[in-house]
Design a protein around this motif. Structure first.
Motif, PDB file in Angstrom:
ATOM      1  N   VAL A   1       0.848  -1.185   0.000  1.00 14.45           N
ATOM      2  CA  VAL A   1       0.000   0.000   0.000  1.00 14.45           C
ATOM      3  C   VAL A   1       0.886   1.239   0.000  1.00 14.45           C
ATOM      4  CG1 VAL A   1      -1.773   1.321   1.223  1.00 14.45           C
ATOM      5  CG2 VAL A   1      -1.867  -1.176   1.223  1.00 14.45           C
ATOM      6  N   ILE A   2       0.680   2.101  -0.998  1.00 15.93           N
ATOM      7  CA  ILE A   2       1.423   3.366  -1.074  1.00 15.93           C
ATOM      8  C   ILE A   2       0.549   4.440  -0.446  1.00 15.93           C
ATOM      9  CG2 ILE A   2       2.394   5.103  -2.637  1.00 15.93           C
ATOM     10  CD1 ILE A   2       3.018   2.813  -4.570  1.00 15.93           C
ATOM     11  N   ILE A   3       1.003   5.001   0.670  1.00 17.02           N
ATOM     12  CA  ILE A   3       0.168   5.932   1.424  1.00 17.02           C
ATOM     13  C   ILE A   3       0.314   7.366   0.928  1.00 17.02           C
ATOM     14  CG2 ILE A   3       0.158   4.460   3.468  1.00 17.02           C
ATOM     15  CD1 ILE A   3       2.265   6.244   4.699  1.00 17.02           C
ATOM     16  N   LEU A   4       1.113   7.583  -0.102  1.00 19.61           N
ATOM     17  CA  LEU A   4       1.272   8.905  -0.700  1.00 19.61           C
ATOM     18  C   LEU A   4       0.616   8.913  -2.078  1.00 19.61           C
ATOM     19  CD1 LEU A   4       5.062   9.430   0.080  1.00 19.61           C
ATOM     20  CD2 LEU A   4       3.112   9.946   1.529  1.00 19.61           C
ATOM     21  N   ASP A   5       0.188  10.063  -2.518  1.00 15.08           N
ATOM     22  CA  ASP A   5      -0.430  10.192  -3.834  1.00 15.08           C
ATOM     23  C   ASP A   5       0.664  10.429  -4.871  1.00 15.08           C
ATOM     24  OD1 ASP A   5      -2.515  10.203  -5.592  1.00 15.08           O
ATOM     25  OD2 ASP A   5      -3.002  12.322  -5.315  1.00 15.08           O
ATOM     26  N   ASP A   6       1.530   9.418  -5.042  1.00 14.52           N
ATOM     27  CA  ASP A   6       2.719   9.569  -5.866  1.00 14.52           C
ATOM     28  C   ASP A   6       2.990   8.255  -6.599  1.00 14.52           C
ATOM     29  OD1 ASP A   6       5.162  10.024  -7.010  1.00 14.52           O
ATOM     30  OD2 ASP A   6       6.186  10.658  -5.183  1.00 14.52           O
ATOM     31  N   LEU A   7       2.771   8.234  -7.914  1.00 12.65           N
ATOM     32  CA  LEU A   7       2.945   7.017  -8.701  1.00 12.65           C
ATOM     33  C   LEU A   7       4.398   6.555  -8.748  1.00 12.65           C
ATOM     34  CD1 LEU A   7       1.405   4.984 -10.525  1.00 12.65           C
ATOM     35  CD2 LEU A   7       2.028   6.442 -12.472  1.00 12.65           C
ATOM     36  N   SER A   8       5.351   7.474  -8.593  1.00 16.09           N
ATOM     37  CA  SER A   8       6.759   7.087  -8.682  1.00 16.09           C
ATOM     38  C   SER A   8       7.162   6.124  -7.575  1.00 16.09           C
ATOM     39  CB  SER A   8       7.653   8.333  -8.623  1.00 16.09           C
ATOM     40  OG  SER A   8       7.608   8.942  -7.343  1.00 16.09           O
ATOM     41  N   LYS A   9       6.347   6.043  -6.508  1.00 17.76           N
ATOM     42  CA  LYS A   9       6.642   5.098  -5.423  1.00 17.76           C
ATOM     43  C   LYS A   9       6.538   3.648  -5.898  1.00 17.76           C
ATOM     44  CE  LYS A   9       7.390   8.201  -2.263  1.00 17.76           C
ATOM     45  NZ  LYS A   9       8.733   8.370  -1.671  1.00 17.76           N
ATOM     46  N   VAL A  10       5.833   3.417  -7.004  1.00 22.10           N
ATOM     47  CA  VAL A  10       5.757   2.065  -7.568  1.00 22.10           C
ATOM     48  C   VAL A  10       7.148   1.606  -7.991  1.00 22.10           C
ATOM     49  CG1 VAL A  10       4.846   0.682  -9.470  1.00 22.10           C
ATOM     50  CG2 VAL A  10       3.365   2.330  -8.297  1.00 22.10           C
ATOM     51  N   ALA A  11       7.871   2.482  -8.709  1.00 24.12           N
ATOM     52  CA  ALA A  11       9.243   2.153  -9.102  1.00 24.12           C
ATOM     53  C   ALA A  11      10.145   2.033  -7.879  1.00 24.12           C
ATOM     54  CB  ALA A  11       9.781   3.220 -10.059  1.00 24.12           C
ATOM     55  N   SER A  12       9.901   2.887  -6.876  1.00 26.60           N
ATOM     56  CA  SER A  12      10.701   2.814  -5.644  1.00 26.60           C
ATOM     57  C   SER A  12      10.515   1.466  -4.959  1.00 26.60           C
ATOM     58  CB  SER A  12      10.306   3.942  -4.685  1.00 26.60           C
ATOM     59  OG  SER A  12      10.556   5.206  -5.251  1.00 26.60           O
ATOM     60  N   ALA A  13       9.282   0.943  -4.962  1.00 25.90           N
ATOM     61  CA  ALA A  13       9.017  -0.356  -4.329  1.00 25.90           C
ATOM     62  C   ALA A  13       9.798  -1.465  -5.019  1.00 25.90           C
ATOM     63  CB  ALA A  13       7.519  -0.652  -4.368  1.00 25.90           C
ATOM     64  N   VAL A  14       9.826  -1.450  -6.343  1.00 26.83           N
ATOM     65  CA  VAL A  14      10.595  -2.457  -7.088  1.00 26.83           C
ATOM     66  C   VAL A  14      12.080  -2.319  -6.785  1.00 26.83           C
ATOM     67  CG1 VAL A  14      11.235  -3.264  -9.393  1.00 26.83           C
ATOM     68  CG2 VAL A  14       8.875  -2.623  -8.909  1.00 26.83           C
ATOM     69  N   ARG A  15      12.566  -1.068  -6.748  1.00 25.16           N
ATOM     70  CA  ARG A  15      13.983  -0.826  -6.478  1.00 25.16           C
ATOM     71  C   ARG A  15      14.376  -1.314  -5.082  1.00 25.16           C
ATOM     72  NH1 ARG A  15      13.758   4.114  -7.081  1.00 25.16           N
ATOM     73  NH2 ARG A  15      14.158   4.176  -9.313  1.00 25.16           N
ATOM     74  N   ILE A  16      13.510  -1.056  -4.088  1.00 26.99           N
ATOM     75  CA  ILE A  16      13.796  -1.507  -2.719  1.00 26.99           C
ATOM     76  C   ILE A  16      13.791  -3.029  -2.651  1.00 26.99           C
ATOM     77  CG2 ILE A  16      12.858  -1.587  -0.368  1.00 26.99           C
ATOM     78  CD1 ILE A  16      11.928   1.325  -0.827  1.00 26.99           C
ATOM     79  N   GLY A  17      12.853  -3.674  -3.351  1.00 29.67           N
ATOM     80  CA  GLY A  17      12.825  -5.131  -3.389  1.00 29.67           C
ATOM     81  C   GLY A  17      14.107  -5.702  -3.968  1.00 29.67           C
ATOM     82  N   GLN A  18      14.578  -5.122  -5.072  1.00 28.31           N
ATOM     83  CA  GLN A  18      15.799  -5.614  -5.703  1.00 28.31           C
ATOM     84  C   GLN A  18      17.010  -5.424  -4.796  1.00 28.31           C
ATOM     85  OE1 GLN A  18      16.144  -3.689  -9.533  1.00 28.31           O
ATOM     86  NE2 GLN A  18      14.500  -4.920 -10.452  1.00 28.31           N
ATOM     87  N   ARG A  19      17.093  -4.256  -4.153  1.00 28.20           N
ATOM     88  CA  ARG A  19      18.241  -4.008  -3.268  1.00 28.20           C
ATOM     89  C   ARG A  19      18.198  -4.926  -2.056  1.00 28.20           C
ATOM     90  NH1 ARG A  19      22.414  -1.261  -1.625  1.00 28.20           N
ATOM     91  NH2 ARG A  19      22.608  -0.585   0.534  1.00 28.20           N
ATOM     92  N   THR A  20      17.005  -5.167  -1.503  1.00 27.11           N
ATOM     93  CA  THR A  20      16.884  -6.025  -0.320  1.00 27.11           C
ATOM     94  C   THR A  20      17.365  -7.436  -0.620  1.00 27.11           C
ATOM     95  OG1 THR A  20      15.015  -4.737   0.516  1.00 27.11           O
ATOM     96  CG2 THR A  20      15.282  -6.968   1.380  1.00 27.11           C
ATOM     97  N   VAL A  21      16.904  -8.005  -1.740  1.00 29.81           N
ATOM     98  CA  VAL A  21      17.325  -9.362  -2.107  1.00 29.81           C
ATOM     99  C   VAL A  21      18.826  -9.398  -2.387  1.00 29.81           C
ATOM    100  CG1 VAL A  21      17.073 -11.172  -3.841  1.00 29.81           C
ATOM    101  CG2 VAL A  21      15.057 -10.013  -2.956  1.00 29.81           C
ATOM    102  N   LYS A  22      19.324  -8.354  -3.027  1.00 31.55           N
ATOM    103  CA  LYS A  22      20.761  -8.293  -3.326  1.00 31.55           C
ATOM    104  C   LYS A  22      21.580  -8.284  -2.040  1.00 31.55           C
ATOM    105  CE  LYS A  22      24.211  -5.366  -5.629  1.00 31.55           C
ATOM    106  NZ  LYS A  22      24.426  -4.093  -6.370  1.00 31.55           N
ATOM    107  N   VAL A  23      21.158  -7.462  -1.071  1.00 28.44           N
ATOM    108  CA  VAL A  23      21.885  -7.391   0.199  1.00 28.44           C
ATOM    109  C   VAL A  23      21.780  -8.709   0.964  1.00 28.44           C
ATOM    110  CG1 VAL A  23      21.893  -6.286   2.490  1.00 28.44           C
ATOM    111  CG2 VAL A  23      21.734  -4.883   0.430  1.00 28.44           C
ATOM    112  N   ALA A  24      20.576  -9.322   0.945  1.00 27.37           N
ATOM    113  CA  ALA A  24      20.397 -10.602   1.640  1.00 27.37           C
ATOM    114  C   ALA A  24      21.326 -11.665   1.060  1.00 27.37           C
ATOM    115  CB  ALA A  24      18.946 -11.048   1.544  1.00 27.37           C
ATOM    116  N   LEU A  25      21.377 -11.758  -0.268  1.00 35.50           N
ATOM    117  CA  LEU A  25      22.241 -12.760  -0.904  1.00 35.50           C
ATOM    118  C   LEU A  25      23.719 -12.447  -0.668  1.00 35.50           C
ATOM    119  CD1 LEU A  25      20.319 -13.272  -4.260  1.00 35.50           C
ATOM    120  CD2 LEU A  25      20.557 -14.910  -2.397  1.00 35.50           C
TER     121      LEU A  25
END
Length: 645
Positions: A540-564
């Motif tokens: 759920v994006i609590i801000l009225d900002d579509l760019s947060k969709v790309a931010s969510a994907v970017r955070i997911g990619q960085r999280t998995v990268k750091v975990a691995l």
């Protein structure tokens, strides 16, 4: 004392280790060895029970290495090393809890600020009297009702959603929007619960109950996220079999080379799996916390792994790619009806609809000073329109085919690109249409370009709008595919049929709830979105900002990268120590102590998931060539009626 009670195994092991050292210093090595061995074997037996239960449940883990290391060191007489291994295992849990608490900081900070009380003005006194005489009662926030007048003192959290009654006020909305600067509000503007009042006391009128207020909805989502378990928290288990086999192989080689079973124990001591078990959960909690800081609530930690692999993104149009606040640009009349009559009757009917266009029609009517009539009966037909009865006259508002069923003679209005029409029938006669326009979001094209840079290969629009309107928005945004005139079931089937997966769906309305639930990852634009959409979504994006969709994907990619990365750091350091121990360079006690350093390195690296990483890494900037969809875009038209998405 609190820490010792929280971690009894750590406290017991420290006490036992001190007792063993005292026995050794007092010249009683045999008693010390027997005592340490019994304690270590008891802990190994406790760990073995849990290990067997997981094995029976089909979960292969690497706990077997820890149990084997403890038993083998006891058998070869390295009882101090066995005690250190036990302490390391217990200490690893404490370190993981500390790292998890650090990673959850942004999540838990929201929970700590939940408003509990409100200062409500007493009934029967004027606002001036209440203010002058302090006629306010402190009540639980859950007891406040819609329409109540509240006083919010300086530095207090706004307890519920409402409208500002005071002339002006300044509010810190950083916990809700991420915006660090205070926001100024004037009388009549909305206040969000959870925002922090500035230096002056203000009065407000409540517009939503506690459970329906913005902050309560966010807190509920955050609590759900904080309590979730990630499928990937046991990410290291996928390396369990090869890692365990390698440890036993190196231990056996060391035993054969040296001719001493102690060498086998020394190898297993440095093969204990703490770093592998700690890395993934800490990294995922850090990623969730990082997302929450940016106004993105990831409801389940496992969603981050899905986000990291997204290849197709589907968007709703109204309220997602566009602002969702269509403005009236013209009224086309038919027969003897006037513009105000058509708009007034349409708004009177739309007050019984929950559709986003209904609010825009009512706003336009209010702007013209039109008075709404009360209906004797009203029915909304989802995605089609609304029918209401006023003084014996049926008023039908919505799509042309829907209106034509009650008012023959409907003539479809010619529309320019980006415009849409709402048709009105009165007493069986076509009265006219309302022409509206909903502009595309400023950040839409940039967001699509960023998603392309993050590895998304296909972008799709799913909308109930007419094909011409949908194509216009798709061209402006740079989408690769358009599915127009979709009803909610059509959207569900379209997402299910998309071939390139995983698929992420982004929407905001009630009619988006089914498709958000069926997508691999559902994202709800929750700033104004419905509760149903928020409950069905994974993010759920609590801000009225579509760019947060790309931010969510970017955070997911960085999280998995750091975990691995953290897992491989743990594996690399452990393998290096195993090879050194096999060659006889790492005694058992030194190996047990060195594992604590491996734990620390793993945790510190996993906590990097809290940071944003290198700016722009892996993402094409808006100025780069990433535009798609202007030519050669496949377009499909579903056989449904148009213009009310």
């Amino acid at each position: 004392m609190k820490l010792l009670l929280r971690y009894p195994l750590v406290a017991g092991t420290i006490a036992a280790l001190l007792a063993v050292l005292v026995l050794l210093l007092s010249g009683q090595p045999l008693i010390a060895q027997v005592s340490a061995s019994i304690y270590a074997l008891a802990v190994a037996a406790y760990l073995a029970v849990g290990m067997v239960r997981r094995l029976i449940g089909g979960q292969w883990g690497i706990d077997i290495l820890a149990v084997t290391a403890i038993v083998s060191t006891v058998l070869v007489g390295e009882f101090i090393a066995s005690m250190i291994i036990v302490l390391m295992m217990a200490g690893g849990t404490a370190l993981e809890d500390y790292a998890a608490g650090r990673a959850k900081k942004e999540l838990t900070s929201l929970l700590e600020r939940v408003p509990q009380t409100a200062h409500r003005e007493r009934n029967g006194s004027s606002a001036a009297e209440n203010h002058a005489n302090g006629q306010h009662e402190d009540v639980a926030a859950t007891e406040v009702r819609i329409g109540d007048i509240l006083l919010v003192r300086p530095g207090e959290v706004v307890p519920l959603d409402g409208i500002l009654l005071s002339e002006s006020g300044s509010f810190d909305e950083s916990s809700l929007t991420g915006e660090s600067l205070p926001v100024d509000r004037v009388a009549g503007e909305g206040l969000m619960s959870g925002s922090l009042n500035g230096e002056a006391a203000v009065r407000m009128q409540v517009t939503a109950l506690m459970e329906d207020s913005q902050y309560s909805r966010i807190v509920a989502l955050v609590k759900e996220a904080a309590d979730s378990k990630a499928p990937m928290v046991r990410l290291a288990d996928r390396y369990a079999v090869p890692f365990t086999a390698l440890a036993y192989l190196l231990g056996a080689i060391g035993w054969i080379i040296s001719g001493s079973p102690a060498r086998f124990a020394e190898v297993l001591v440095v093969a204990t799996p703490c770093p592998l078990l700690i890395a993934a959960p800490v990294a995922f909690l850090g990623g969730m916390s990082r997302a929450a800081r940016g106004g993105i609530i990831v409801k389940y930690a496992g969603v981050l792994e899905q986000l990291s692999r997204i290849k197709t993104v589907a968007f709703d149009k109204t309220g997602t790619l566009t602002y969702g606040r269509p403005a009236l640009i013209g009224v086309r009349t038919s027969g003897s009806f006037t513009e105000d009559e058509v708009l007034g009757l349409a708004a009177s009917a739309e007050q019984y609809s929950s559709h986003v266009l209904a609010a825009s029609v009512m706003d336009a009517a209010r702007t013209r000073g039109l008075v709404f009539e009360s209906a004797t009966e009203a029915t909304e037909f989802a995605t089609h329109g609304v029918r209401a009865r006023f003084d014996g006259r049926d008023v039908v508002v919505g799509k042309p085919k829907f209106v034509a069923e009650s008012a023959p003679g409907v003539t479809e209005t010619e529309l320019a690109s980006g415009e849409l029409a709402i048709y009105v029938g009165v007493a069986g006669e076509f009265a006219g249409s309302l022409v509206m326009s909903d502009p595309i979001r400023r950040e839409a094209r940039r967001t699509l370009a960023e998603l392309t840079g993050l590895g998304v290969t296909r972008t799709v629009m799913l909308t109930g709008d007419a094909l011409a309107t949908a194509e216009h928005i798709a061209d402006e945004a740079g989408l690769t595919d358009v599915r127009a005139e979709c009803l909610p079931p059509d959207k569900v089937e379209a997402v299910r049929a998309l071939p390139v997966r995983p698929v992420m769906m982004v929407g905001d309305g009630v009619n988006d709830a089914p498709v958000l639930a069926v997508a691999d990852v559902g994202i709800a634009m929750g700033a104004r979105g419905s509760t149903a959409a928020g409950e069905s979504a994974d993010v759920v994006i609590i801000l009225d900002d579509l760019s947060k969709v790309a931010s969510a994907v970017r955070i997911g990619q960085r999280t998995v990268k750091v975990a691995l990365q953290s897992i491989w750091i743990g594996i690399g350091l452990s393998v290096a120590l195993m090879v050194a121990a096999m060659a006889g360079y790492v005694p058992a006690i030194a190996g047990a102590l060195s594992q604590e350093l491996v734990d620390l390195a793993t945790i510190l690296n996993a906590l990097r998931a809290l940071s944003p990483g290198r700016k722009g890494a892996g993402t094409k900037l808006p100025g780069q060539k990433a535009d798609v969809g202007a030519t050669g875009r496949p377009v499909s038209r579903l056989p449904r009626s148009a213009e009310r998405s």
